[in-house]
Design a protein around this motif. Structure first.
Motif, mmCIF file in Angstrom:
data_model
loop_
_atom_site.group_PDB
_atom_site.id
_atom_site.type_symbol
_atom_site.label_atom_id
_atom_site.label_comp_id
_atom_site.label_asym_id
_atom_site.label_seq_id
_atom_site.Cartn_x
_atom_site.Cartn_y
_atom_site.Cartn_z
ATOM 1 N N ASN A 113 0.845 -1.188 0.000
ATOM 2 C CA ASN A 113 0.000 0.000 0.000
ATOM 3 C C ASN A 113 0.884 1.243 0.000
ATOM 4 O O ASN A 113 1.907 1.281 0.691
ATOM 5 C CB ASN A 113 -0.909 0.022 1.225
ATOM 6 C CG ASN A 113 -1.908 -1.118 1.218
ATOM 7 O OD1 ASN A 113 -2.430 -1.485 0.164
ATOM 8 N ND2 ASN A 113 -2.178 -1.689 2.383
ATOM 9 N N LEU A 114 0.464 2.239 -0.748
ATOM 10 C CA LEU A 114 1.262 3.457 -0.879
ATOM 11 C C LEU A 114 1.473 4.142 0.466
ATOM 12 O O LEU A 114 2.556 4.668 0.745
ATOM 13 C CB LEU A 114 0.589 4.411 -1.869
ATOM 14 C CG LEU A 114 1.371 5.650 -2.288
ATOM 15 C CD1 LEU A 114 2.701 5.263 -2.925
ATOM 16 C CD2 LEU A 114 0.548 6.501 -3.257
ATOM 17 N N MET A 198 -10.047 2.047 -5.139
ATOM 18 C CA MET A 198 -10.126 2.909 -6.316
ATOM 19 C C MET A 198 -9.304 2.344 -7.477
ATOM 20 O O MET A 198 -9.617 2.574 -8.638
ATOM 21 C CB MET A 198 -9.622 4.315 -5.964
ATOM 22 C CG MET A 198 -10.606 5.151 -5.168
ATOM 23 S SD MET A 198 -12.145 5.451 -6.080
ATOM 24 C CE MET A 198 -11.523 6.441 -7.456
ATOM 25 N N ASP A 199 -8.267 1.594 -7.146
ATOM 26 C CA ASP A 199 -7.438 1.003 -8.195
ATOM 27 C C ASP A 199 -8.207 -0.007 -9.031
ATOM 28 O O ASP A 199 -7.828 -0.286 -10.178
ATOM 29 C CB ASP A 199 -6.214 0.315 -7.577
ATOM 30 C CG ASP A 199 -5.177 1.309 -7.088
ATOM 31 O OD1 ASP A 199 -5.312 2.509 -7.411
ATOM 32 O OD2 ASP A 199 -4.239 0.890 -6.388
ATOM 33 N N CYS A 200 -9.291 -0.575 -8.471
ATOM 34 C CA CYS A 200 -10.095 -1.535 -9.229
ATOM 35 C C CYS A 200 -10.704 -0.883 -10.467
ATOM 36 O O CYS A 200 -10.867 -1.528 -11.512
ATOM 37 C CB CYS A 200 -11.203 -2.113 -8.356
ATOM 38 S SG CYS A 200 -10.612 -2.978 -6.879
ATOM 39 N N ASN A 215 -2.544 3.520 -7.590
ATOM 40 C CA ASN A 215 -1.677 3.745 -6.433
ATOM 41 C C ASN A 215 -0.861 2.495 -6.118
ATOM 42 O O ASN A 215 0.239 2.579 -5.585
ATOM 43 C CB ASN A 215 -2.508 4.142 -5.214
ATOM 44 C CG ASN A 215 -2.941 5.595 -5.253
ATOM 45 O OD1 ASN A 215 -2.283 6.437 -5.863
ATOM 46 N ND2 ASN A 215 -4.060 5.897 -4.612
ATOM 47 N N SER A 216 -1.428 1.320 -6.443
ATOM 48 C CA SER A 216 -0.704 0.070 -6.207
ATOM 49 C C SER A 216 0.536 -0.023 -7.084
ATOM 50 O O SER A 216 1.534 -0.635 -6.694
ATOM 51 C CB SER A 216 -1.614 -1.133 -6.456
ATOM 52 O OG SER A 216 -2.092 -1.142 -7.792
ATOM 53 N N CYS A 217 0.485 0.589 -8.260
ATOM 54 C CA CYS A 217 1.663 0.625 -9.135
ATOM 55 C C CYS A 217 2.744 1.496 -8.500
ATOM 56 O O CYS A 217 3.924 1.137 -8.495
ATOM 57 C CB CYS A 217 1.280 1.153 -10.509
ATOM 58 S SG CYS A 217 2.645 1.203 -11.702
ATOM 59 N N LYS A 218 2.326 2.624 -7.946
ATOM 60 C CA LYS A 218 3.277 3.501 -7.262
ATOM 61 C C LYS A 218 3.878 2.791 -6.057
ATOM 62 O O LYS A 218 5.089 2.887 -5.804
ATOM 63 C CB LYS A 218 2.582 4.792 -6.828
ATOM 64 C CG LYS A 218 2.025 5.625 -7.982
ATOM 65 C CD LYS A 218 1.249 6.835 -7.475
ATOM 66 C CE LYS A 218 0.665 7.635 -8.623
ATOM 67 N NZ LYS A 218 -0.111 8.805 -8.158
ATOM 68 N N ALA A 219 3.027 2.055 -5.324
ATOM 69 C CA ALA A 219 3.518 1.324 -4.148
ATOM 70 C C ALA A 219 4.485 0.220 -4.572
ATOM 71 O O ALA A 219 5.510 -0.006 -3.917
ATOM 72 C CB ALA A 219 2.339 0.721 -3.390
#
Length: 271
Positions: A113-114, A198-200, A215-219
């Protein structure tokens, strides 16, 4: 005096050699896809390594050719560079101390998680301007295409040890909590719970989009950076310890050389 100068020169030669792992660490970081896209740590490390090499070379020349002012320059500037290296080592540790992964049911890999990462790390990817540049760089790599070639079956993929930037807490597929159905590592359908995150809603099967806006990509990117920066930090820490030892030995040798010179002048009647 000649012997002491030779010792000082030899010590500074060792200091020159110690710049190699620092420069090598910076070069290694620059070759990693995620670090080459972010461009944060590699250049400070490379520049610091080059400065240590140049200053150690000055001390080496000053020792063998008996140039006192060059040796003094070495002692002062090398101390400053050692302090800077120590600050960098502590800084890397502090910004990477947070960001542990979370275990998901029936998955071998971890999710991230970010908000788990340090504020400084998060600010590197929060800005839309910064992230647009990083996202474009990441999407131009073949990291997601490699997953498609390597894993054909869902269970093989779920049991695989995948890097954070590629896994569900990364850029190549949606988070597990969304409940998407596996088709291949970068193609997923029929989400069960798009309200879970929200990533869904950010996920797209378009291969140039995928979860690069998530955000999961950033994390996942930060998790990868943390892993690589921790490795770099260990190398820098070991090099720092060796540099401090070499510097202290050099100071003792320089002091002994000055003492020998004063004693020689005293014997000759100059004092």
């Amino acid at each position: 005096m000649a012997l002491s100068n030779t010792v000082i020169g030899a010590i500074n030669f060792v200091a020159m050699l110690l710049s190699i792992p620092i420069i090598g660490t910076g070069i290694w970081l620059s070759t990693e896809a995620d670090n080459s896209c972010v461009k944060i740590l590699q250049w400070p490390v490379i520049i610091l390594g080059v400065l240590i090499l140049v200053v150690a070379l000055a001390g080496f020349i000053g020792g063998f050719w008996r140039i006192p002012w060059l040796l003094l320059f070495y002692l002062v500037v090398m101390l400053i560079l050692i302090i800077l290296l120590a600050v960098l080592v502590v800084f890397i540790y502090m910004v990477t101390v947070r960001g542990h992964g979370h275990i998901e049911p029936s998955r071998t890999y971890l999710e991230y998680n970010l908000d788990d990462f340090s504020g400084w790390m998060r600010r590197r990817v929060r800005s839309s301007y910064k992230w647009d540049r990083i996202r474009t760089c990441l999407s131009s790599t073949n990291m997601c295409a490699e997953l498609n070639q390597r894993y054909r079956m869902a269970q093989d993929f779920f049991n695989a040890h995948i890097s954070p930037i590629q896994c569900p807490s990364g850029c190549c597929k949606p988070p597990t909590k969304c409940g998407y159905t596996f088709v291949n590592p970068s193609y997923w359908i029929s989400p069960i719970n798009t309200a879970a995150d929200m990533d869904c809603l950010q996920w797209s099967n378009e291969q140039t989009q995928l979860c690069y806006n998530c955000n999961s990509c950033k994390a996942g990117l930060l998790a990868n950076l943390k892993k690589e920066w921790r490795i770099a930090d260990i190398v820098l820490l070991l090099t720092l310890i060796a540099l401090i030892a070499v510097y202290l030995i050099g100071c003792c040798a320089f002091r002994n050389a000055k003492t020998e010179e004063l004693f020689r002048k005293y014997k000759q009647g100059y004092v």
